[in-house]
Design a protein around this motif. Structure first.
Motif, PDB file in Angstrom:
ATOM      1  N   ILE A  91       2.136  -3.696   2.295  1.00  0.00           N
ATOM      2  CA  ILE A  91       3.123  -3.881   1.218  1.00  0.00           C
ATOM      3  C   ILE A  91       4.311  -2.952   1.414  1.00  0.00           C
ATOM      4  CG2 ILE A  91       3.493  -3.694  -1.275  1.00  0.00           C
ATOM      5  CD1 ILE A  91       0.533  -4.372  -1.662  1.00  0.00           C
ATOM      6  N   ILE A  92       4.028  -1.675   1.700  1.00  0.00           N
ATOM      7  CA  ILE A  92       5.093  -0.680   1.813  1.00  0.00           C
ATOM      8  C   ILE A  92       5.977  -0.947   3.031  1.00  0.00           C
ATOM      9  CG2 ILE A  92       5.541   1.771   2.188  1.00  0.00           C
ATOM     10  CD1 ILE A  92       2.961   2.312   0.545  1.00  0.00           C
ATOM     11  N   GLN A  93       5.347  -1.265   4.170  1.00  0.00           N
ATOM     12  CA  GLN A  93       6.141  -1.548   5.371  1.00  0.00           C
ATOM     13  C   GLN A  93       6.984  -2.809   5.186  1.00  0.00           C
ATOM     14  OE1 GLN A  93       4.890   1.804   7.633  1.00  0.00           O
ATOM     15  NE2 GLN A  93       6.565   0.387   7.869  1.00  0.00           N
ATOM     16  N   SER A  94       6.469  -3.790   4.454  1.00  0.00           N
ATOM     17  CA  SER A  94       7.251  -5.002   4.177  1.00  0.00           C
ATOM     18  C   SER A  94       8.467  -4.677   3.328  1.00  0.00           C
ATOM     19  CB  SER A  94       6.374  -6.047   3.488  1.00  0.00           C
ATOM     20  OG  SER A  94       5.304  -6.453   4.319  1.00  0.00           O
ATOM     21  N   LEU A  95       8.306  -3.775   2.377  1.00  0.00           N
ATOM     22  CA  LEU A  95       9.453  -3.361   1.552  1.00  0.00           C
ATOM     23  C   LEU A  95      10.502  -2.661   2.406  1.00  0.00           C
ATOM     24  CD1 LEU A  95       7.836  -2.010  -1.753  1.00  0.00           C
ATOM     25  CD2 LEU A  95       8.689  -4.303  -1.246  1.00  0.00           C
ATOM     26  N   PRO A 409      11.969   6.921  -2.925  1.00  0.00           N
ATOM     27  CA  PRO A 409      13.283   6.296  -2.722  1.00  0.00           C
ATOM     28  C   PRO A 409      13.189   4.840  -2.291  1.00  0.00           C
ATOM     29  CG  PRO A 409      13.280   8.497  -1.786  1.00  0.00           C
ATOM     30  CD  PRO A 409      11.865   8.193  -2.178  1.00  0.00           C
ATOM     31  N   LEU A 410      12.221   4.514  -1.419  1.00  0.00           N
ATOM     32  CA  LEU A 410      12.055   3.130  -0.985  1.00  0.00           C
ATOM     33  C   LEU A 410      11.725   2.221  -2.172  1.00  0.00           C
ATOM     34  CD1 LEU A 410      11.772   1.008   1.288  1.00  0.00           C
ATOM     35  CD2 LEU A 410       9.346   1.653   1.436  1.00  0.00           C
ATOM     36  N   LEU A 411      10.795   2.636  -3.011  1.00  0.00           N
ATOM     37  CA  LEU A 411      10.426   1.828  -4.173  1.00  0.00           C
ATOM     38  C   LEU A 411      11.589   1.701  -5.147  1.00  0.00           C
ATOM     39  CD1 LEU A 411       6.790   3.100  -4.948  1.00  0.00           C
ATOM     40  CD2 LEU A 411       7.537   1.274  -3.433  1.00  0.00           C
ATOM     41  N   LYS A 412      12.329   2.780  -5.334  1.00  0.00           N
ATOM     42  CA  LYS A 412      13.476   2.745  -6.255  1.00  0.00           C
ATOM     43  C   LYS A 412      14.564   1.815  -5.733  1.00  0.00           C
ATOM     44  CE  LYS A 412      14.484   5.792  -9.038  1.00  0.00           C
ATOM     45  NZ  LYS A 412      14.532   5.990 -10.491  1.00  0.00           N
ATOM     46  N   PHE A 413      14.853   1.892  -4.448  1.00  0.00           N
ATOM     47  CA  PHE A 413      15.938   1.083  -3.879  1.00  0.00           C
ATOM     48  C   PHE A 413      15.580  -0.406  -3.870  1.00  0.00           C
ATOM     49  CE2 PHE A 413      17.124   4.978  -1.110  1.00  0.00           C
ATOM     50  CZ  PHE A 413      17.718   5.584  -2.207  1.00  0.00           C
ATOM     51  N   THR A 414      14.343  -0.726  -3.466  1.00  0.00           N
ATOM     52  CA  THR A 414      13.965  -2.145  -3.381  1.00  0.00           C
ATOM     53  C   THR A 414      13.705  -2.762  -4.747  1.00  0.00           C
ATOM     54  OG1 THR A 414      11.653  -1.495  -2.989  1.00  0.00           O
ATOM     55  CG2 THR A 414      13.025  -1.976  -1.055  1.00  0.00           C
ATOM     56  N   SER A 415      13.582  -1.925  -5.784  1.00  0.00           N
ATOM     57  CA  SER A 415      13.412  -2.437  -7.152  1.00  0.00           C
ATOM     58  C   SER A 415      14.730  -2.463  -7.915  1.00  0.00           C
ATOM     59  CB  SER A 415      12.389  -1.580  -7.909  1.00  0.00           C
ATOM     60  OG  SER A 415      11.135  -1.591  -7.268  1.00  0.00           O
ATOM     61  N   CYS A 416      15.828  -2.122  -7.232  1.00  0.00           N
ATOM     62  CA  CYS A 416      17.140  -2.012  -7.887  1.00  0.00           C
ATOM     63  C   CYS A 416      17.984  -3.250  -7.568  1.00  0.00           C
ATOM     64  CB  CYS A 416      17.844  -0.746  -7.392  1.00  0.00           C
ATOM     65  SG  CYS A 416      19.484  -0.506  -8.095  1.00  0.00           S
ATOM     66  N   LYS A 417      18.402  -3.961  -8.596  1.00  0.00           N
ATOM     67  CA  LYS A 417      19.143  -5.206  -8.391  1.00  0.00           C
ATOM     68  C   LYS A 417      20.535  -4.949  -7.837  1.00  0.00           C
ATOM     69  CE  LYS A 417      19.672  -9.738 -10.428  1.00  0.00           C
ATOM     70  NZ  LYS A 417      19.318 -10.619 -11.541  1.00  0.00           N
ATOM     71  N   SER A 426       9.810  -8.333  -7.154  1.00  0.00           N
ATOM     72  CA  SER A 426       9.328  -8.989  -8.368  1.00  0.00           C
ATOM     73  C   SER A 426       8.616  -7.972  -9.252  1.00  0.00           C
ATOM     74  CB  SER A 426       8.373 -10.126  -8.011  1.00  0.00           C
ATOM     75  OG  SER A 426       7.204  -9.619  -7.397  1.00  0.00           O
ATOM     76  N   THR A 427       8.394  -8.354 -10.499  1.00  0.00           N
ATOM     77  CA  THR A 427       7.706  -7.451 -11.439  1.00  0.00           C
ATOM     78  C   THR A 427       6.317  -7.094 -10.932  1.00  0.00           C
ATOM     79  OG1 THR A 427       8.911  -8.455 -13.287  1.00  0.00           O
ATOM     80  CG2 THR A 427       6.953  -7.156 -13.828  1.00  0.00           C
ATOM     81  N   MET A 428       5.610  -8.077 -10.359  1.00  0.00           N
ATOM     82  CA  MET A 428       4.256  -7.828  -9.861  1.00  0.00           C
ATOM     83  C   MET A 428       4.275  -6.858  -8.685  1.00  0.00           C
ATOM     84  SD  MET A 428       1.357 -10.521  -8.514  1.00  0.00           S
ATOM     85  CE  MET A 428       2.249 -10.892  -6.994  1.00  0.00           C
ATOM     86  N   ILE A 429       5.169  -7.090  -7.720  1.00  0.00           N
ATOM     87  CA  ILE A 429       5.262  -6.193  -6.561  1.00  0.00           C
ATOM     88  C   ILE A 429       5.659  -4.790  -7.007  1.00  0.00           C
ATOM     89  CG2 ILE A 429       6.555  -5.707  -4.456  1.00  0.00           C
ATOM     90  CD1 ILE A 429       4.483  -7.832  -4.089  1.00  0.00           C
ATOM     91  N   THR A 430       6.602  -4.708  -7.954  1.00  0.00           N
ATOM     92  CA  THR A 430       7.018  -3.400  -8.465  1.00  0.00           C
ATOM     93  C   THR A 430       5.843  -2.661  -9.076  1.00  0.00           C
ATOM     94  OG1 THR A 430       9.265  -4.208  -8.903  1.00  0.00           O
ATOM     95  CG2 THR A 430       8.570  -2.212 -10.062  1.00  0.00           C
ATOM     96  N   ALA A 431       5.041  -3.369  -9.890  1.00  0.00           N
ATOM     97  CA  ALA A 431       3.886  -2.743 -10.538  1.00  0.00           C
ATOM     98  C   ALA A 431       2.858  -2.289  -9.505  1.00  0.00           C
ATOM     99  CB  ALA A 431       3.247  -3.726 -11.521  1.00  0.00           C
ATOM    100  N   ILE A 432       2.572  -3.154  -8.532  1.00  0.00           N
ATOM    101  CA  ILE A 432       1.564  -2.811  -7.517  1.00  0.00           C
ATOM    102  C   ILE A 432       2.008  -1.597  -6.698  1.00  0.00           C
ATOM    103  CG2 ILE A 432       0.480  -3.606  -5.367  1.00  0.00           C
ATOM    104  CD1 ILE A 432       0.455  -6.426  -6.556  1.00  0.00           C
ATOM    105  N   THR A 433       3.268  -1.594  -6.266  1.00  0.00           N
ATOM    106  CA  THR A 433       3.744  -0.490  -5.425  1.00  0.00           C
ATOM    107  C   THR A 433       3.775   0.831  -6.191  1.00  0.00           C
ATOM    108  OG1 THR A 433       6.011  -1.199  -5.942  1.00  0.00           O
ATOM    109  CG2 THR A 433       5.072  -1.928  -3.854  1.00  0.00           C
ATOM    110  N   TRP A 434       4.137   0.787  -7.454  1.00  0.00           N
ATOM    111  CA  TRP A 434       4.158   2.028  -8.228  1.00  0.00           C
ATOM    112  C   TRP A 434       2.736   2.517  -8.525  1.00  0.00           C
ATOM    113  CZ3 TRP A 434       7.688   5.522  -8.605  1.00  0.00           C
ATOM    114  CH2 TRP A 434       9.033   5.172  -8.450  1.00  0.00           C
ATOM    115  N   ILE A 435       1.799   1.593  -8.687  1.00  0.00           N
ATOM    116  CA  ILE A 435       0.400   2.008  -8.856  1.00  0.00           C
ATOM    117  C   ILE A 435      -0.101   2.686  -7.588  1.00  0.00           C
ATOM    118  CG2 ILE A 435      -1.968   1.148  -9.096  1.00  0.00           C
ATOM    119  CD1 ILE A 435      -0.874  -0.987 -11.006  1.00  0.00           C
TER     120      ILE A 435
END
Length: 541
Positions: A91-95, A409-417, A426-435
């Motif tokens: 998941i992380i490498q795909s982001l 930073p990766l999660l913040k940037f890829t979750s920023c429109k 997506s909301t699901m990917i955002t939730a999974i990655t932050w968990i």
């Protein structure tokens, strides 16, 4: 109809429509690949490469060391860590790949644009430490390999790793892809040996399945080894590396083209990481089965009590007999040297991204390797083979502790429109990655606090010294947590200049500044870091 090129490219392109129907358009001078603008599964072959280059870091000497110790000490109990880490890594490498594909900038460049000078400088220092920590297992693994092949003392082998790296970089002039394929072949040779050894070791299948799917951590030692496994699997430098490697492809800059690129990069990463997962599971199972066997002789029993890369060749004796030590050493040498390539690239991207500064690859690698050689040499001289093996575990733990400063930073940037446009998580990917990120950070903080408290309680320091050490230690933990909190709660303030905005009619992408075309990939600076250029090529009308 011919179009005016935006900037010189390493790929010759024309306005002839028939070229877009070819499977691949490859420039023999630069080895670069143009992805044809058509909907076809055959395009997957054009995207093959970055994921496999990244996956080399998942089967480097650091992984072998932590896998061997995990199996020897806890049998199959920590297999679930490998499963969780592999799923999280996919998941992380795909982001990371998505960030590069959509925005045209890699993670380190986004950090320089987004953060003020001081936080950006601190993140750069941490990223450089991560590159050095990743290089330490490669140095020690290479030294162990030289010891097994030529009986060279480990400390002397550590010194020779600097020379071996420069030789490897010189060989890149003959074609980096050929070199990488050859090294990958050698690394997979040892993987095949472990797969065959599984047939001889006969691990209990029910115990293996229980280890894979039933989480358990028995004791602080298991927690520390689990953190080492996580650090050896999900490495911070890999996030910078993957987001930059994808920029070496020239993809169609359309809505469909970018979606296809993101999808195919995920498929490619998934296949590469699955191979790495199977290799790591096999190493743990072989180590666990052999070291828990009742048929071991006394020497092998002693080796299992303190198992490291320099003693592990006996695990393959059933398959290879007296050649087990030599072939294991060759594969270990290949593993360390192939990982050197990824470390060199990652270091270049980190320096170029954070500081907008580039060095010649041999200078960059020489500096990094010197920083890795110094602690490795000191530990090898003082602690010998056993001490060097423990240093690999420590380096893997450092990578785990540093992971949040690249992951957040990766999660913040890829979750920023404002940075990713229509391709935001997506909301699901955002939730999974932050968990996933939260769990990694919680384990790190728990281990730091519990280990430090245990150290203070069992130390023989006087009360004043213990209090003073406690103040310093907990202050450091507070700074660590505050640094993570800053990255988590700080709002992104900069929009990406290559924001993906689709027009309603043709789905072509435009730049949010002036509406200029985004058809300016691959990035020349990224390309030239990977491949020696013998001749400059430009666009052809």
């Amino acid at each position: 109809m011919a179009s005016t090129p935006v900037q010189p490219q390493f790929i010759a392109s024309t306005g002839n429509r028939s070229l877009s129907n070819a499977l691949l358009i490859e420039n023999p001078e630069s080895d670069q690949i143009v992805v044809p603008d058509r909907k076809s599964w055959k395009n997957l072959f054009a995207y093959m490469g970055p994921g496999f280059l990244v996956s080399i870091a998942y089967i480097d000497p650091g992984n072998f060391e932590t896998d061997l110790q995990s199996g020897a000490q806890y049998k199959y109990e920590l297999l679930w860590i490998i499963l969780v880490a592999s799923c999280a890594a996919l998941i992380i490498q795909s982001l990371a790949a998505n960030l590069g594909v959509v925005t045209g900038k890699h993670l380190a460049e986004h950090c320089r644009i987004e953060y003020p000078k001081v936080p950006n400088f601190i993140l750069w220092v941490l990223a450089e430490i991560a590159v050095v920590a990743c290089d330490i297992p490669e140095v020690i693994g290479t030294a162990f390999a030289l010891n097994m092949l030529f009986n060279i003392p480990v400390w002397c082998g550590v010194l020779l790793t600097g020379l071996s790296t420069l030789v490897l970089l010189a060989l890149q002039q003959y074609g980096v892809r050929k070199l990488e394929f050859f090294i990958a072949f050698l690394v997979l040779t040892i993987a095949a040996c472990f797969f065959v050894e599984l047939g001889y070791a006969k691990p209990n299948s029910s115990e293996v399945l229980r280890g894979l799917f039933v989480p358990q951590l028995k004791g602080n030692g298991a927690t520390g080894l689990a953190i080492s496994l996580l650090g050896a699997m999900v490495m911070p430098h890999n996030l910078f590396l993957h987001s930059a490697l994808v920029l070496s492809r020239k993809i169609p800059r359309s809505v469909r083209g970018i979606k296809e690129a993101c999808r195919f990069y995920m498929i490619e990463s998934g296949f590469a990481l699955m191979v790495a997962f199977l290799i790591n599971v096999s190493v743990i199972c072989v180590s666990g089965a052999v070291c828990s066997s009742s048929n071991l002789n006394l020497d092998d029993q002693e080796s299992c009590k303190d198992l490291d890369l320099n003693k592990a060749s006996f695990l393959l004796r059933n398959v290879l007999g007296k050649w087990s030590s030599k072939l294991f050493a060759i594969a270990l040498l290949a593993s360390g040297q192939s990982s050197t390539i990824t470390g060199t690239y990652a270091g270049q991207y980190v320096m170029q991204g954070f500081l907008d500064l580039r060095l010649q690859p041999w200078i960059r690698n020489f500096l990094t390797r010197c920083l890795a050689i110094i602690p490795s040499l000191i530990v090898a001289i003082i602690g010998g083979s056993s001490g060097a093996g423990k240093l690999i575990i420590i380096a893997s733990m450092i990578l785990s502790f540093e992971l949040p400063f690249a992951l957040i930073p990766l999660l913040k940037f890829t979750s920023c429109k404002t940075k990713m446009g229509a391709y935001v998580n997506s909301t699901m990917i955002t939730a999974i990655t932050w968990i996933i990120g939260s769990l990694l950070m919680a384990i790190n903080i728990y281990y730091l606090a519990s280990s430090f408290i245990k150290l203070l309680l069992h130390s023989h320091l006087k009360l004043v010294a213990a209090v003073f050490a406690g103040i310093i230690g907990f202050s450091g933990m507070i700074v660590y947590v505050c640094g993570i909190g800053y990255l988590v709660f700080r709002k992104n303030k900069k929009a990406t200049h290559l924001l993906a905005l689709a027009t309603a009619e043709n789905g072509e992408l435009t730049n949010d500044v002036g509406g200029a075309s985004m058809d300016c990939l691959p990035r020349e600076d990224i390309v030239s870091m990977q491949l020696p250029q013998r001749r400059v090529t430009v666009d052809v009308d």
